[in-house]
Write a protein that holds these residues in place. Structure first.
Motif, PDB file in Angstrom:
ATOM      1  N   MET A 199      -7.443 119.964  46.780  1.00 12.68           N
ATOM      2  CA  MET A 199      -7.087 118.933  47.770  1.00 12.68           C
ATOM      3  C   MET A 199      -8.347 118.443  48.453  1.00 12.68           C
ATOM      4  N   ASP A 200      -8.219 117.374  49.274  1.00 15.96           N
ATOM      5  CA  ASP A 200      -9.413 116.875  49.951  1.00 15.96           C
ATOM      6  C   ASP A 200      -9.852 117.883  51.017  1.00 15.96           C
ATOM      7  N   GLU A 201     -11.128 117.780  51.408  1.00 16.68           N
ATOM      8  CA  GLU A 201     -11.707 118.850  52.223  1.00 16.68           C
ATOM      9  C   GLU A 201     -11.096 118.927  53.626  1.00 16.68           C
ATOM     10  N   LYS A 202     -10.601 117.819  54.153  1.00 18.59           N
ATOM     11  CA  LYS A 202      -9.997 117.881  55.489  1.00 18.59           C
ATOM     12  C   LYS A 202      -8.681 118.661  55.463  1.00 18.59           C
ATOM     13  N   ARG A 203      -7.873 118.407  54.438  1.00 22.79           N
ATOM     14  CA  ARG A 203      -6.643 119.198  54.286  1.00 22.79           C
ATOM     15  C   ARG A 203      -6.991 120.656  54.016  1.00 22.79           C
ATOM     16  N   ALA A 204      -7.986 120.858  53.179  1.00 25.23           N
ATOM     17  CA  ALA A 204      -8.376 122.230  52.814  1.00 25.23           C
ATOM     18  C   ALA A 204      -8.820 123.021  54.039  1.00 25.23           C
ATOM     19  N   VAL A 205      -9.581 122.382  54.931  1.00 24.39           N
ATOM     20  CA  VAL A 205     -10.063 123.117  56.105  1.00 24.39           C
ATOM     21  C   VAL A 205      -8.905 123.434  57.054  1.00 24.39           C
ATOM     22  N   LEU A 206      -7.930 122.514  57.147  1.00 21.86           N
ATOM     23  CA  LEU A 206      -6.770 122.766  58.009  1.00 21.86           C
ATOM     24  C   LEU A 206      -5.944 123.953  57.497  1.00 21.86           C
ATOM     25  N   VAL A 207      -5.657 123.923  56.197  1.00 22.75           N
ATOM     26  CA  VAL A 207      -4.819 124.982  55.616  1.00 22.75           C
ATOM     27  C   VAL A 207      -5.582 126.318  55.631  1.00 22.75           C
ATOM     28  N   ALA A 208      -6.850 126.283  55.231  1.00 21.16           N
ATOM     29  CA  ALA A 208      -7.638 127.521  55.158  1.00 21.16           C
ATOM     30  C   ALA A 208      -7.782 128.166  56.534  1.00 21.16           C
ATOM     31  N   THR A 209      -8.046 127.358  57.549  1.00 21.15           N
ATOM     32  CA  THR A 209      -8.241 127.904  58.899  1.00 21.15           C
ATOM     33  C   THR A 209      -6.938 128.476  59.454  1.00 21.15           C
ATOM     34  N   SER A 210      -5.838 127.764  59.225  1.00 23.75           N
ATOM     35  CA  SER A 210      -4.552 128.251  59.737  1.00 23.75           C
ATOM     36  C   SER A 210      -4.162 129.577  59.074  1.00 23.75           C
ATOM     37  N   LEU A 211      -4.291 129.627  57.740  1.00 19.55           N
ATOM     38  CA  LEU A 211      -3.944 130.871  57.031  1.00 19.55           C
ATOM     39  C   LEU A 211      -4.862 132.012  57.465  1.00 19.55           C
ATOM     40  N   ALA A 212      -6.159 131.723  57.565  1.00 25.98           N
ATOM     41  CA  ALA A 212      -7.115 132.766  57.949  1.00 25.98           C
ATOM     42  C   ALA A 212      -6.861 133.244  59.375  1.00 25.98           C
ATOM     43  N   SER A 253     -17.971 122.757  60.918  1.00 21.41           N
ATOM     44  CA  SER A 253     -19.120 123.118  60.069  1.00 21.41           C
ATOM     45  C   SER A 253     -18.796 123.081  58.576  1.00 21.41           C
ATOM     46  N   PHE A 254     -17.529 123.255  58.207  1.00 22.97           N
ATOM     47  CA  PHE A 254     -17.165 123.277  56.788  1.00 22.97           C
ATOM     48  C   PHE A 254     -17.191 121.879  56.154  1.00 22.97           C
ATOM     49  N   LEU A 255     -17.076 120.836  56.972  1.00 21.51           N
ATOM     50  CA  LEU A 255     -16.915 119.490  56.427  1.00 21.51           C
ATOM     51  C   LEU A 255     -18.261 118.837  56.122  1.00 21.51           C
ATOM     52  N   SER A 256     -18.259 117.982  55.106  1.00 20.14           N
ATOM     53  CA  SER A 256     -19.472 117.250  54.746  1.00 20.14           C
ATOM     54  C   SER A 256     -19.897 116.374  55.920  1.00 20.14           C
ATOM     55  N   GLY A 257     -21.190 116.285  56.137  1.00 20.83           N
ATOM     56  CA  GLY A 257     -21.706 115.441  57.214  1.00 20.83           C
ATOM     57  C   GLY A 257     -21.582 116.076  58.580  1.00 20.83           C
ATOM     58  N   ALA A 294     -25.436 130.932  58.833  1.00 21.39           N
ATOM     59  CA  ALA A 294     -26.336 131.858  59.516  1.00 21.39           C
ATOM     60  C   ALA A 294     -26.461 133.184  58.793  1.00 21.39           C
ATOM     61  N   VAL A 295     -25.542 133.458  57.867  1.00 23.76           N
ATOM     62  CA  VAL A 295     -25.638 134.697  57.104  1.00 23.76           C
ATOM     63  C   VAL A 295     -26.792 134.583  56.090  1.00 23.76           C
ATOM     64  N   ASP A 296     -27.277 133.360  55.910  1.00 29.27           N
ATOM     65  CA  ASP A 296     -28.436 133.112  55.053  1.00 29.27           C
ATOM     66  C   ASP A 296     -28.212 133.515  53.604  1.00 29.27           C
ATOM     67  N   ALA A 297     -27.008 133.357  53.145  1.00 35.14           N
ATOM     68  CA  ALA A 297     -26.725 133.651  51.744  1.00 35.14           C
ATOM     69  C   ALA A 297     -26.184 132.382  51.086  1.00 35.14           C
ATOM     70  N   PRO A 298     -26.549 132.134  49.836  1.00 37.17           N
ATOM     71  CA  PRO A 298     -26.087 130.904  49.183  1.00 37.17           C
ATOM     72  C   PRO A 298     -24.566 130.764  49.188  1.00 37.17           C
ATOM     73  N   TRP A 299     -23.853 131.879  49.036  1.00 36.33           N
ATOM     74  CA  TRP A 299     -22.395 131.804  48.991  1.00 36.33           C
ATOM     75  C   TRP A 299     -21.808 131.439  50.338  1.00 36.33           C
ATOM     76  N   ALA A 300     -22.604 131.529  51.379  1.00 40.00           N
ATOM     77  CA  ALA A 300     -22.091 131.258  52.725  1.00 40.00           C
ATOM     78  C   ALA A 300     -22.310 129.821  53.146  1.00 40.00           C
ATOM     79  N   ARG A 301     -22.716 128.965  52.206  1.00 38.72           N
ATOM     80  CA  ARG A 301     -22.949 127.565  52.560  1.00 38.72           C
ATOM     81  C   ARG A 301     -21.740 126.734  52.139  1.00 38.72           C
ATOM     82  N   PRO A 302     -20.847 126.457  53.094  1.00 33.40           N
ATOM     83  CA  PRO A 302     -19.595 125.800  52.738  1.00 33.40           C
ATOM     84  C   PRO A 302     -19.756 124.354  52.300  1.00 33.40           C
ATOM     85  N   ALA A 303     -20.794 123.675  52.742  1.00 36.71           N
ATOM     86  CA  ALA A 303     -20.886 122.241  52.479  1.00 36.71           C
ATOM     87  C   ALA A 303     -21.394 121.945  51.073  1.00 36.71           C
ATOM     88  N   GLU A 304     -21.841 122.974  50.365  1.00 31.46           N
ATOM     89  CA  GLU A 304     -22.412 122.737  49.041  1.00 31.46           C
ATOM     90  C   GLU A 304     -21.327 122.526  47.997  1.00 31.46           C
TER      91      GLU A 304
END
Lengths: 95, 231
Positions: B134-147, B208-212, B221-231
């Motif tokens: 899904m698009d990233e705005k929907r994804a961030v809403l669903v992911a944050t609510s579930l988490a 922070s998860f969204l592009s731009g 801040a964890v300084d790990a490649p897997w922790a970069r959500p915008a990539e």
């Protein structure tokens, strides 16, 4: 953030927050039941609730919905101001 | 979930106070100088929103619940800045008599340090999986609510573990506090969704998860490649 943005975004959000708090509290929509932790500890496990502790900085105002609204509104403003102070101190000054 | 003074033993309060100070110092070091001055008022607004949502309880018979907000603020600002927002709100709550001063460390550990890191990691994992569908705005809403739902239940479980130091609480108490928060957490997820929806529509640049995003520098801040959500 430009001053315009502060007036256009921050102040309206704070006013809406305080209005929502007032409606929820004065409309008696707030639950007076103990929260999940208190219920599990004091009601279910029957552990004695501590007494005589610090009751908060607004305890001298007494109790009641209006006091709750005033305390909540002040808390919203305090949280905003402390947030601004704390994070402004940590922000870099130039883009 | 704000524990007052006089419930848990002093040694546990002191241990978690020291642990919490270490987390707060680390968070300040991670955030200091990485924050754009223009985003500061948005963070102040977030602190005010979380305070307001923690101030009033919604009914969950026979108990009640309120927003914690850790996962939401961690997704928006990254776990370290999120932790500092929660530290600030919990301090004001303690001044209001909701949660003790001596138990501040315990409350911050549960609702701040642990919940921000755990909630952020879980939301990030879910976001990466959902973004493919899904698009990233929907994804961030669903992911944050579930988490936020899962994080609230796990934080309650951890509080239940800490309460094993209180005579009479026991395993039954642990199961009950976790179980009741499995219901309360529905409210957390719904409130998280509604508040996030507002920010996704009105100010997506502070997520922070969204592009731009203007706060993306705070998130990896964890300084790990897997922790970069915008990539």
């Amino acid at each position: 953030m430009e001053r315009d943005e502060f007036v256009r975004f921050v102040i309206p959000v704070v006013i809406v927050l305080i209005a929502i708090l007032a409606v929820v509290i004065l409309g008696n929509l707030v639950s007076s039941n103990p929260d999940g932790f208190e219920w599990a500890l004091f009601e279910f496990a029957h552990v004695s609730e501590p007494t005589g502790g610090f009751e908060g900085i607004w305890a001298f105002l007494g109790e009641g919905p209006l006091v709750e609204v005033v305390a909540g509104a002040l808390g919203v403003i305090i949280a905003l101001m402390l947030g601004l102070l704390l994070f402004r101190a940590m922000a870099r000054k130039e883009r | 979930m704000h524990v007052p003074d006089g419930v848990v033993p002093l040694y546990l309060q002191l241990i978690l106070f020291v642990v919490s100070i270490a987390f707060i110092v680390t968070a300040v070091r991670r955030v200091n100088g990485r924050l754009d001055e223009r985003t500061v008022p948005y963070i102040g607004v977030l602190a005010a929103v979380i305070f307001a949502a923690q101030f009033v309880n919604f009914p969950v018979p026979p108990s009640s619940g309120h927003l914690i907000g850790s996962t939401m603020v961690a997704v928006m600002l990254g776990p370290w800045a999120g932790m500092l927002v929660i530290a600030l709100v919990l301090f004001i709550q303690a001044l209001y008599g909701d949660g003790g001063m001596l138990t501040y460390g315990l409350n911050f550990f549960n609702m701040g340090a642990f919940s921000c890191l755990f909630g952020w990691l879980l939301a990030l994992s879910l976001f990466k999986a959902l973004k493919k569908r899904m698009d990233e705005k929907r994804a961030v809403l669903v992911a944050t609510s579930l988490a936020s739902y899962v994080t609230t239940v796990v934080a309650a479980f951890i509080l239940g573990i800490e309460l094993q130091t209180v005579p009479g609480f026991g395993v039954a108490g642990l199961l009950v506090i976790t179980g009741i928060h499995a219901v309360i957490a529905v409210g957390e997820a719904v409130l998280t969704f509604v508040i996030m929806l507002y920010f996704v529509k009105a100010r997506p640049q502070i997520i922070s998860f969204l592009s731009g995003s203007e706060v993306a520098e705070l998130a990896p801040a964890v300084d790990a490649p897997w922790a970069r959500p915008a990539e």
